[in-house]
Write a protein that holds these residues in place. Sequence first.
Motif, mmCIF file in Angstrom:
data_model
loop_
_atom_site.group_PDB
_atom_site.id
_atom_site.type_symbol
_atom_site.label_atom_id
_atom_site.label_comp_id
_atom_site.label_asym_id
_atom_site.label_seq_id
_atom_site.Cartn_x
_atom_site.Cartn_y
_atom_site.Cartn_z
ATOM 1 N N GLY A 54 -60.055 -41.876 34.985
ATOM 2 C CA GLY A 54 -58.710 -41.598 35.953
ATOM 3 C C GLY A 54 -59.008 -42.564 37.128
ATOM 4 O O GLY A 54 -60.239 -42.827 37.379
ATOM 5 N N TYR A 75 -69.798 -31.830 41.146
ATOM 6 C CA TYR A 75 -68.760 -32.309 40.102
ATOM 7 C C TYR A 75 -68.178 -31.496 39.027
ATOM 8 O O TYR A 75 -67.058 -30.954 39.029
ATOM 9 C CB TYR A 75 -68.873 -33.817 39.564
ATOM 10 N N LEU A 111 -79.541 -33.261 31.618
ATOM 11 C CA LEU A 111 -78.763 -34.684 31.554
ATOM 12 C C LEU A 111 -79.916 -35.856 32.073
ATOM 13 O O LEU A 111 -79.977 -36.829 31.584
ATOM 14 C CB LEU A 111 -77.580 -34.592 32.495
HETATM 15 C C1 HEM Z 1 -66.079 -37.185 33.091
HETATM 16 C C2 HEM Z 1 -69.954 -34.100 32.741
HETATM 17 C C3 HEM Z 1 -67.244 -31.223 30.424
HETATM 18 C C4 HEM Z 1 -63.850 -34.391 29.949
HETATM 19 C C5 HEM Z 1 -67.511 -36.586 33.315
HETATM 20 C C6 HEM Z 1 -68.541 -37.202 34.186
HETATM 21 C C7 HEM Z 1 -69.435 -36.409 34.053
HETATM 22 C C8 HEM Z 1 -69.168 -35.004 33.208
HETATM 23 C C9 HEM Z 1 -70.729 -36.341 34.943
HETATM 24 C C10 HEM Z 1 -68.430 -38.261 34.917
HETATM 25 C C11 HEM Z 1 -68.895 -39.395 33.909
HETATM 26 C C12 HEM Z 1 -69.027 -40.843 34.516
HETATM 27 O O1 HEM Z 1 -68.813 -41.024 35.609
HETATM 28 O O2 HEM Z 1 -69.344 -41.668 33.778
HETATM 29 C C13 HEM Z 1 -69.708 -33.039 32.041
HETATM 30 C C14 HEM Z 1 -70.468 -31.775 31.866
HETATM 31 C C15 HEM Z 1 -69.669 -31.039 31.140
HETATM 32 C C16 HEM Z 1 -68.220 -31.604 30.892
HETATM 33 C C17 HEM Z 1 -71.899 -31.896 32.054
HETATM 34 C C18 HEM Z 1 -70.067 -29.599 30.707
HETATM 35 C C19 HEM Z 1 -70.776 -28.717 31.494
HETATM 36 C C20 HEM Z 1 -65.997 -31.587 30.008
HETATM 37 C C21 HEM Z 1 -64.985 -30.936 29.047
HETATM 38 C C22 HEM Z 1 -63.947 -32.032 29.007
HETATM 39 C C23 HEM Z 1 -64.553 -33.160 29.656
HETATM 40 C C24 HEM Z 1 -65.117 -29.677 28.521
HETATM 41 C C25 HEM Z 1 -62.581 -32.023 28.395
HETATM 42 C C26 HEM Z 1 -62.185 -30.756 28.077
HETATM 43 C C27 HEM Z 1 -64.129 -35.400 30.910
HETATM 44 C C28 HEM Z 1 -63.101 -36.291 30.921
HETATM 45 C C29 HEM Z 1 -63.883 -37.413 31.998
HETATM 46 C C30 HEM Z 1 -65.160 -36.707 32.462
HETATM 47 C C31 HEM Z 1 -61.777 -36.645 30.629
HETATM 48 C C32 HEM Z 1 -63.188 -38.415 32.694
HETATM 49 C C33 HEM Z 1 -62.770 -37.941 34.082
HETATM 50 C C34 HEM Z 1 -61.954 -39.009 35.084
HETATM 51 O O3 HEM Z 1 -61.815 -40.211 34.557
HETATM 52 O O4 HEM Z 1 -61.500 -38.511 36.016
HETATM 53 N N1 HEM Z 1 -67.932 -35.462 32.777
HETATM 54 N N2 HEM Z 1 -68.258 -32.810 31.714
HETATM 55 N N3 HEM Z 1 -65.786 -32.890 30.547
HETATM 56 N N4 HEM Z 1 -65.151 -35.510 31.555
HETATM 57 FE FE1 HEM Z 1 -66.924 -34.161 31.615
#
Ligand code: HEM
Length: 117
Positions: A54, A75, A111
């Motif tokens: 995003g 976050y 992580l």
């Molecule tokens: C982004 C962690 C669960 C979908 C991220 C990022 C982190 C993260 C650290 C940022 C990564 C970056 O900057 O490269 C986690 C953790 C989770 C979790 C630890 C569980 C506790 C989920 C779930 C979904 C999801 C269940 C989908 C239903 C996404 C998406 C992004 C993202 C689409 C991109 C966000 C953006 O571009 O604004 N996640 N996540 N995540 N996560 Fe998760």
Amino acid sequence: DMGNVAEGEKEFRKCKSCHQIASADEVIVKGGRTGPNLYGVIGRHAGAEDFRYGADLKRAGEEGLVWDVDNIQAYITDPRGFLRETLGDDSAQAKMSFRLRDHQGDVAAYLAQFSGD
Ligand code: HEM
């Protein structure tokens, strides 16, 4: 306080539907591709993987946001609230809508194992 890695691994089941953990050599945790690869995420600028982020997460990274064991907990508790506060922008949007209700410190410790080698 220090997170519990074993607890974090269990809790990461909730993340696997959208995130994999894969180094250049091996897939450590097989997961979905809805979200970016989380290998090495701690210590890395936000929005730096090969992924269609995003605009607001991308912007936070460009403005200097680097994930650490503290801010990653904030976050995953509330991605949109975290981005709004970090950017100072009440209209910021998050592409991740999932919120983790507890064990955030454990997930951060889990992580951290895959970062900074
Ligand atoms: C982004 C962690 C669960 C979908 C991220 C990022 C982190 C993260 C650290 C940022 C990564 C970056 O900057 O490269 C986690 C953790 C989770 C979790 C630890 C569980 C506790 C989920 C779930 C979904 C999801 C269940 C989908 C239903 C996404 C998406 C992004 C993202 C689409 C991109 C966000 C953006 O571009 O604004 N996640 N996540 N995540 N996560 Fe998760």
